[in-house]
Design a protein around this motif. Structure first.
Motif, mmCIF file in Angstrom:
data_model
loop_
_atom_site.group_PDB
_atom_site.id
_atom_site.type_symbol
_atom_site.label_atom_id
_atom_site.label_comp_id
_atom_site.label_asym_id
_atom_site.label_seq_id
_atom_site.Cartn_x
_atom_site.Cartn_y
_atom_site.Cartn_z
ATOM 1 N N SER A 82 0.817 -1.207 0.000
ATOM 2 C CA SER A 82 0.000 0.000 0.000
ATOM 3 C C SER A 82 0.857 1.266 0.000
ATOM 4 O O SER A 82 0.483 2.277 -0.579
ATOM 5 C CB SER A 82 -0.925 0.001 1.221
ATOM 6 O OG SER A 82 -1.725 1.157 1.203
ATOM 7 N N ALA A 86 1.584 3.130 -6.828
ATOM 8 C CA ALA A 86 1.419 4.533 -7.249
ATOM 9 C C ALA A 86 0.051 5.103 -6.875
ATOM 10 O O ALA A 86 -0.070 6.298 -6.609
ATOM 11 C CB ALA A 86 1.628 4.641 -8.755
ATOM 12 N N ASP A 87 -0.962 4.266 -6.881
ATOM 13 C CA ASP A 87 -2.312 4.766 -6.567
ATOM 14 C C ASP A 87 -2.937 3.938 -5.442
ATOM 15 O O ASP A 87 -3.843 3.143 -5.659
ATOM 16 C CB ASP A 87 -3.204 4.749 -7.819
ATOM 17 C CG ASP A 87 -3.368 3.348 -8.394
ATOM 18 O OD1 ASP A 87 -2.524 2.470 -8.091
ATOM 19 O OD2 ASP A 87 -4.354 3.120 -9.114
ATOM 20 N N PRO A 88 -2.428 4.117 -4.209
ATOM 21 C CA PRO A 88 -2.945 3.298 -3.101
ATOM 22 C C PRO A 88 -4.443 3.523 -2.872
ATOM 23 O O PRO A 88 -4.951 4.609 -3.152
ATOM 24 C CB PRO A 88 -2.146 3.776 -1.892
ATOM 25 C CG PRO A 88 -1.632 5.124 -2.261
ATOM 26 C CD PRO A 88 -1.444 5.100 -3.747
ATOM 27 N N ASP A 89 -5.108 2.482 -2.404
ATOM 28 C CA ASP A 89 -6.489 2.608 -1.944
ATOM 29 C C ASP A 89 -6.472 3.637 -0.811
ATOM 30 O O ASP A 89 -5.754 3.465 0.170
ATOM 31 C CB ASP A 89 -6.937 1.227 -1.422
ATOM 32 C CG ASP A 89 -8.407 1.215 -1.019
ATOM 33 O OD1 ASP A 89 -8.908 2.251 -0.531
ATOM 34 O OD2 ASP A 89 -9.036 0.149 -1.181
ATOM 35 N N ARG A 90 -7.250 4.716 -0.994
ATOM 36 C CA ARG A 90 -7.208 5.789 0.003
ATOM 37 C C ARG A 90 -7.623 5.308 1.389
ATOM 38 O O ARG A 90 -7.237 5.871 2.398
ATOM 39 C CB ARG A 90 -8.105 6.957 -0.436
ATOM 40 C CG ARG A 90 -7.389 7.915 -1.396
ATOM 41 C CD ARG A 90 -8.360 8.954 -1.904
ATOM 42 N NE ARG A 90 -9.443 8.290 -2.652
ATOM 43 C CZ ARG A 90 -10.711 8.682 -2.644
ATOM 44 N NH1 ARG A 90 -11.086 9.706 -1.941
ATOM 45 N NH2 ARG A 90 -11.618 8.036 -3.359
ATOM 46 N N GLN A 408 -8.492 3.320 -20.405
ATOM 47 C CA GLN A 408 -7.243 2.671 -19.996
ATOM 48 C C GLN A 408 -6.434 2.259 -21.227
ATOM 49 O O GLN A 408 -5.217 2.433 -21.267
ATOM 50 C CB GLN A 408 -7.583 1.429 -19.132
ATOM 51 C CG GLN A 408 -6.389 0.811 -18.437
ATOM 52 C CD GLN A 408 -5.986 1.561 -17.173
ATOM 53 O OE1 GLN A 408 -6.404 2.706 -16.943
ATOM 54 N NE2 GLN A 408 -5.188 0.927 -16.345
ATOM 55 N N THR A 426 -0.907 -1.010 -11.076
ATOM 56 C CA THR A 426 -1.679 -0.034 -10.298
ATOM 57 C C THR A 426 -2.995 -0.660 -9.844
ATOM 58 O O THR A 426 -3.464 -1.649 -10.421
ATOM 59 C CB THR A 426 -2.020 1.214 -11.139
ATOM 60 O OG1 THR A 426 -2.768 0.791 -12.287
ATOM 61 C CG2 THR A 426 -0.766 1.944 -11.600
ATOM 62 N N ASN A 427 -3.592 -0.055 -8.838
ATOM 63 C CA ASN A 427 -4.926 -0.482 -8.409
ATOM 64 C C ASN A 427 -5.941 -0.231 -9.518
ATOM 65 O O ASN A 427 -6.862 -1.008 -9.724
ATOM 66 C CB ASN A 427 -5.351 0.276 -7.143
ATOM 67 C CG ASN A 427 -4.813 -0.407 -5.893
ATOM 68 O OD1 ASN A 427 -4.805 -1.628 -5.785
ATOM 69 N ND2 ASN A 427 -4.357 0.397 -4.941
ATOM 70 N N ARG A 428 -5.752 0.883 -10.230
ATOM 71 C CA ARG A 428 -6.658 1.169 -11.337
ATOM 72 C C ARG A 428 -6.539 0.077 -12.420
ATOM 73 O O ARG A 428 -7.533 -0.363 -12.969
ATOM 74 C CB ARG A 428 -6.354 2.554 -11.934
ATOM 75 C CG ARG A 428 -7.242 2.855 -13.116
ATOM 76 C CD ARG A 428 -7.209 4.272 -13.637
ATOM 77 N NE ARG A 428 -7.858 4.300 -14.933
ATOM 78 C CZ ARG A 428 -9.175 4.296 -15.114
ATOM 79 N NH1 ARG A 428 -9.992 4.295 -14.082
ATOM 80 N NH2 ARG A 428 -9.693 4.278 -16.321
#
Ligand SMILES: [Zn+2]
Length: 607
Positions: A82, A86-90, A408, A426-428
């Motif tokens: 986490s 680069a784009d962690p789950d907030r 994407q 990435t999470n995305r």
């Protein structure tokens, strides 16, 4: 008696499943769990007996358990990942790194006996390796008896205590869970963020907890007459001290429960379907009226899902405010308790739909998250279109998933569906792949084989594989059986690569009284084409061009043409009509594929 009768009927319906394939086997594990819960320290200790059956052709010398609460500790893989991605789950971010001793989660197996003999244990964070005192030969049973102690973490994701909506306990991933062994071996994925894979079995769970709590979860409460709390007309036993709740669930592969002192508990019977239970906090919740509207929507959901895919087989289903996103569990879901009606219904539909794709079609989610998420999303989209018909999806149920896939892809960030769930860059990337590319897999498949054949194959797949662990190829085989077409090429390219579909109209001209339509493949993925010829005073004429890899053609009305060789960039379609008769030509006229550039799909006379 009522519960016994329900229980007996369920056993019959759940155990008469034929093997989906002659060489297929799967393990089984029946759990009996007793825990004593201390709500002051958020700790509990328990005993667990597992009756394990090794149906594999292999001799097992070790077994593995998941100890998922150990993820909620500073320095765990979940924490490291986490803070690195680069784009962690907030919701996670760096919160695990900041947990104190009293806020972390932990789960320790203190001892484990295999048929009465003590086993040697080796811990790897969220995975426990058990060296067995003696081997388990093929087609034999083993008994595991273990003792464990655990602490419910301050809620980070999915499981834990006192989340932002104030729910006291969401108890998912809360017991030592035997890892699955299948034809690819042991599934020993550490708990990093998502996706679960379990063994089918019966669960018998006893939870001893303070009387202030109303409990909700997987299974059917066996001592409802004793307990009350909305499960029977008996009076609640609020007051000091503990009481023991006894749940049981048949043929499930996980067990979740939740507890809160303020849960409202409402029920609703679906005609010829399950009894629905709703657990939520009314106090200070401005969205309570949405919870009151839920039973009506969810009744319609169960009727639609039954007719689209196949019947829900369990006697009950619970919608439980867990206060952190939404997550699927057998016979229940944890979901946010606050939100606008369409969002809440959409979340409930998605998570409940997982009882078909996760609950019954139990693929290995750490390897193929796109099957449970993509298949669930596909059916969810169709059901949401029924429940909210006037929304802005242009009449196309999968439009928003198409758009997120396209975005994407346009950003050159698409990752292949063969990526293991926890290893997307990435999470995305994970989200777009699993939900949208997974959904578009089915959309494209439906276009290749035709709608009617697709739904027959889809339901056959569900019926053949429910209560089993299929692999992607098993779905392809079912579609091949139903359509008579060869389809492995599509599976290999859509799942194994990031190649895209882009079939366009290149040129249109007349020669010898025939109209020639030249089609061009602009991207790498070979794909069949459905073409509509439009003219002012007649109904559009539909033409089908298969590709040679299919070795056949889809069974839909329209003019059929010779196959397009897959390696050829262009294909000329000859139509016995003068060009003066045709005003426009459309490829994929009904918007039924994930074509990445629709600007070249249309030719018109004026342009
Ligand atoms: Zn999902």
């Amino acid at each position: 008696m009522k519960y016994l009768a329900v229980s007996f009927a369920l056993v019959l319906s759940l155990t008469t499943q034929a093997q989906p394939r002659s060489d297929y086997w799967q393990q089984s594990a029946d759990y009996t769990i007793h825990v004593d819960f201390d709500h002051k320290s958020h700790r509990y200790s328990g005993t667990q007996s597992i009756a394990y059956t090794n149906n594999s052709p292999d001799t097992l010398r070790k077994v593995f358990f998941h100890l998922q609460y150990n993820a909620f500790q500073p320095g765990s893989n979940m924490d490291e990942r986490s803070r690195d991605i680069a784009d962690p789950d907030r919701r996670v971010g760096d919160r695990i790194a900041g947990l104190s001793e009293s806020e972390i989660g932990f789960m320790n197996v203190t001892n484990l006996n295999h048929d009465g003999e003590e086993a040697e244990l080796e811990s790897f964070g969220t995975v426990l390796k058990v060296h067995l005192p003696k081997p388990i030969p093929p087609n034999t049973k083993a008994q595991f008896d273990l003792q464990f102690e655990a602490q419910s973490p301050k809620q980070i994701r999915r499981s834990g205590r006192h989340n932002k909506e104030g729910v006291h306990y969401s108890m998912a991933q809360w017991f030592p869970k035997l890892a699955n062994y299948d034809r690819f071996g042991w599934n020993t994925t550490p708990y990093v963020g998502r996706e679960f894979y379990g063994i089918w079995g019966d669960f018998d769970v006893h939870i001893n907890i303070d009387k202030m709590y109303t409990l909700a979860g997987t299974g059917v409460l066996q001592n409802a007459e004793d307990i009350g709390y909305g499960y029977s007309r008996s009076k609640n036993k609020r007051g000091s001290g503990k009481q023991s709740w006894h749940f049981s669930a048949e043929q499930v592969h996980d067990f979740m429960w939740a507890a809160d002192p303020e849960y409202v508990h409402k029920t609703h019977q679906v005609p010829n379907g399950p009894l629905l239970r709703f657990f939520y906090k009314e106090k200070d919740n401005e969205f309570t009226e949405n919870w009151e509207a839920m039973p009506g929507y969810m009744e319609r959901f169960f009727l639609l899902a039954d007719s689209l895919v196949g019947p829900y087989p369990y006697p009950e289903f619970s919608f439980i405010q867990g206060g952190d996103g939404g997550m699927e569990y057998p016979m229940a879901t944890l979901m946010l308790g606050r939100g606008k009606i369409k969002g809440m219904v959409g979340l409930a539909v998605h998570e409940a739909m997982h009882n078909w794709f996760y609950g019954m079609i139990a693929t290995n989610e750490s390897r193929y998250p796109w099957i449970d998420e993509g298949f669930t999303t596909f059916v969810e989209n169709i059901i949401m279109m029924e429940l909210f018909p006037d929304e802005d999806s242009r009449g196309l149920p999968h439009y928003s998933n198409y758009l997120s896939y396209l975005q994407q892809w346009s950003a050159d960030a698409t990752e292949p569906l063969t990526t293991p769930a926890d290893h997307y860059i990435t999470n995305r990337g994970y989200g777009v792949a699993s939900y949208s590319q997974g959904c578009m897999y089915l959309v494209n498949m439906q276009y290749i084989v035709g709608e009617e054949v697709f739904w027959k194959g889809f339901r056959n797949f569900f019926n053949r594989w429910k209560f089993h662990h299929p692999h992607p190829e098993d779905f392809v085989r079912e579609m091949e059986r139903e359509s008579g077409l060869q389809l492995q090429w599509f599976n290999d390219l859509w799942v194994g690569t990031t190649q895209a579909i882009d079939i366009g109209v290149d040129t249109v001209f007349e020669e010898d009284g025939f109209t020639h339509i030249v089609l061009r493949r602009h991207q790498e993925l070979p794909f069949p084409a459905t073409i509509a010829l439009v003219s002012e005073n007649t109904t559009p004429e539909v033409h089908h061009v298969p590709i040679d890899l299919m070795y056949g053609r889809k069974g839909e009305s329209g003019v059929q043409h010779r196959p397009w060789k897959w390696a050829a960039r262009t294909y000329t379609l000859k139509v016995e009509r003068p060009l003066s008769d045709i005003d426009a030509v459309y490829v994929d006229p009904f918007f039924e594929t994930a074509d990445v550039d629709r600007r070249n799909n249309r030719w018109s006379k004026e342009e």
